[in-house]
Design an enzyme around this catalytic site. Structure first.
Site, mmCIF file in Angstrom:
data_model
loop_
_atom_site.group_PDB
_atom_site.id
_atom_site.type_symbol
_atom_site.label_atom_id
_atom_site.label_comp_id
_atom_site.label_asym_id
_atom_site.label_seq_id
_atom_site.Cartn_x
_atom_site.Cartn_y
_atom_site.Cartn_z
ATOM 1 N N ASP A 105 0.866 -1.179 0.000
ATOM 2 C CA ASP A 105 0.000 0.000 0.000
ATOM 3 C C ASP A 105 0.904 1.230 0.000
ATOM 4 O O ASP A 105 1.657 1.454 0.946
ATOM 5 C CB ASP A 105 -0.900 -0.002 1.235
ATOM 6 C CG ASP A 105 -2.078 0.955 1.102
ATOM 7 O OD1 ASP A 105 -2.140 1.678 0.092
ATOM 8 O OD2 ASP A 105 -2.931 0.979 2.001
ATOM 9 N N ASP A 164 -2.841 2.211 -6.103
ATOM 10 C CA ASP A 164 -1.760 2.264 -5.119
ATOM 11 C C ASP A 164 -1.707 1.052 -4.199
ATOM 12 O O ASP A 164 -1.013 1.082 -3.186
ATOM 13 C CB ASP A 164 -1.908 3.527 -4.262
ATOM 14 C CG ASP A 164 -3.180 3.501 -3.416
ATOM 15 O OD1 ASP A 164 -4.217 3.021 -3.917
ATOM 16 O OD2 ASP A 164 -3.150 3.961 -2.264
ATOM 17 N N GLU A 165 -2.397 -0.025 -4.556
ATOM 18 C CA GLU A 165 -2.528 -1.139 -3.619
ATOM 19 C C GLU A 165 -2.644 -2.447 -4.382
ATOM 20 O O GLU A 165 -3.332 -2.533 -5.400
ATOM 21 C CB GLU A 165 -3.784 -0.905 -2.770
ATOM 22 C CG GLU A 165 -4.003 -1.884 -1.659
ATOM 23 C CD GLU A 165 -5.263 -1.562 -0.867
ATOM 24 O OE1 GLU A 165 -5.519 -2.271 0.108
ATOM 25 O OE2 GLU A 165 -5.997 -0.606 -1.233
#
Length: 507
Positions: A11, A105-106
């Protein structure tokens, strides 16, 4: 479950805000808020400096401004974020063929499937190397969680924030989870959390002690059973490399409620076109058209229509959305509109009637698009002026030409000046635009103000945060640098922030 912590969860830390700080030296170490800057905008993400004031994602922008009035407020630059995301996902795919992106983003990674880790020591080494590679390639930081299941790996990455690594050793899961809040478990939101609290259950250990029968009685068979299993640290979900897209949609929130029915129709048509563009970009078509309308009193209505076959024809989607709109009363005003397509497929069944209509219109010399809707207020991500009135004359002399529309400059977006070089918009309004001239590798730059119609100032593409060699680039700004404190960014720019929802940025 596995006997080794070979599921990794990455993350990125305050992704959008961190990217903006990396691109703008004057904002490093300062409170930065990215999101919709209009009266009805929401926060997409806030830097850790802004979070100290209580600002967080999904917060109304007006509330964020009250909590942190001196923060820098920026419009998202999704093109830049996607480029960085592709770099990060590329690094993950070097580790394993099983990478499951959750957002820009993860992502989850199955290290065992890639043959790069089979025990605690090797998994930790891979995680540390990944963090270093991300920093070298993007200039940003990410937090890594390692565990034997997806649920625990995600919990571990949350505990590692910011810029850390947390490994949960197999066999220690129950002891770790026990004292944690029930909100830690996936699927437990505010409503479920309150329901459990009223039953005297506030920790994960209390869920386990309550037993499955009690959880099923409180929450139902499916939810109660799965929650009990998670409280026992049981999670057998695999990392799935390809997740099927279930729907494609776009929506806009308006700064001022729309009352004009003609304009509402025009907005729905525009949203339908944008939805089809996304649909085609994803290589899909769809059978079910969905219209979403949020009215002045915050009541939200959805209407849907299923076609006889999948389509990616903009005319078909526009017509279906227009039919759905006819069943919705908008007289009190509309604050949000959305158009979506579900029932996706990888092929299209062309709508012959729509094709025939388009062909007949073309032969008659009439555009099937019709007149452009009139401009009327800022839209999240729109901000452009409307087209000509349907009855406007086609041949207009110089003396009859409409006044030029003032150029709009979104706060935080990149520009280039013929004399001063590359910079970014710090704010605009009243016919002026303020630009700070600096680049990712420079010192904090000088601020200059120009007319919004200055011919020497043009929009520019974002610069890379890190040079390909992994070394931060040198300044490309022509102007001298000085440590000028940034003012509140974007105060005079009421434009919306584009399609913030659905991109997954939290922290």
């Amino acid at each position: 479950m596995r006997s080794a912590p070979t599921i990794l969860h990455l993350d990125m830390d305050a992704f959008y805000a961190s990217a903006e700080q990396a691109a703008k030296p004057s904002l490093r170490g300062k409170a930065v808020v990215v999101g919709g800057l209009g009266p009805r905008g929401v926060v997409a993400t806030a830097s850790y400096e802004a979070r100290r004031f209580g600002v967080h994602s999904a917060m109304p922008m007006g509330q964020a401004r009250r909590l942190a009035p001196n923060a820098a407020y920026l419009v998202p630059r999704f093109g830049l974020y996607r480029e960085i995301s592709e770099q990060v996902m590329g690094l993950l795919r070097e580790l394993s063929p099983l990478v499951e992106p959750l957002s820009l983003d993860e992502a989850f990674v199955d290290l065992e499937a890639g043959g790069v880790a089979d025990d605690e020591a090797s998994a930790r080494a891979v995680g540390e190397r990944l963090r270093a590679d991300i920093k070298a390639v993007t200039g940003l930081t990410g937090s890594v969680g390692l565990a034997a299941s997806k649920m625990l790996a995600k919990i571990a990455s949350e505990e590692a924030k910011p810029d850390g690594l947390r490994l949960i050793a197999p066999g220690t899961e129950r002891a770790l989870l026990g004292p944690m809040s029930v909100r830690t478990l996936p699927g437990v939101g505010p409503a479920t959390g309150d329901h459990l609290r009223r039953a005297g259950i506030t920790t994960v250990e209390e869920i386990a002690e309550a037993g499955e029968d009690e959880l099923v009685r409180l929450l139902g068979k499916a939810h109660g059973g799965s929650l009990y299993a998670m409280a026992l640290a049981h999670d057998e979900r695999p990392v799935v490399a390809e997740r099927d897209t279930k729907s494609v949609s776009v929506e806009d929130t308006y700064d001022v409620d729309i009352h004009d029915r003609v304009r509402v129709r025009g907005e729905v048509a525009r949203l339908a076109d944008r939805c089809v563009q996304r649909l085609r970009a994803a290589g899909h078509s769809g059978r079910t058209i969905v219209l979403k309308v949020r009215r002045f009193d915050f009541s939200t209505l959805t209407r849907s229509e299923t076609l006889r076959g999948p389509t990616d024809d903009p005319g078909v989607v526009r017509e279906a959305a227009a039919r759905l709109l006819e069943s919705v009363d908008t007289t009190g005003g509309v604050r949000l509109l959305g158009v979506g397509v579900t029932g996706l497929a990888d092929y299209t069944q062309e709508d012959l009637f729509a094709q025939a209509q388009a062909q007949a219109a073309a032969e008659a010399g009439v555009s099937d698009e019709g007149a452009e809707p009139e401009s009327g207020g800022e839209v999240d991500g729109a901000g452009g002026a409307g087209g000509a009135s349907p009855g406007a004359p086609q041949d207009v002399g110089p003396e009859e030409s409409a006044a030029p529309v003032e150029r709009r400059w979104a706060a935080g977006h990149d520009v280039r000046h013929a004399e001063y070089g590359h910079g970014w918009v710090q704010g605009s309004g009243l016919g002026r635009v303020t630009v700070r001239f600096e680049t990712p590798g420079s010192e904090p730059g000088r601020v200059r103000t120009f007319r919004t119609d200055d011919p020497l100032l043009v929009p520019a593409e974002p610069l890379p945060l890190v040079e390909p060699s992994g070394v931060a680039g040198l300044s490309r700004a022509a102007g001298p640098s000085c440590a000028v404190e940034p003012s509140v960014v974007g105060e005079a720019l009421p434009a919306g922030a584009g399609e913030v929802a659905g991109l997954g940025e939290r922290g």
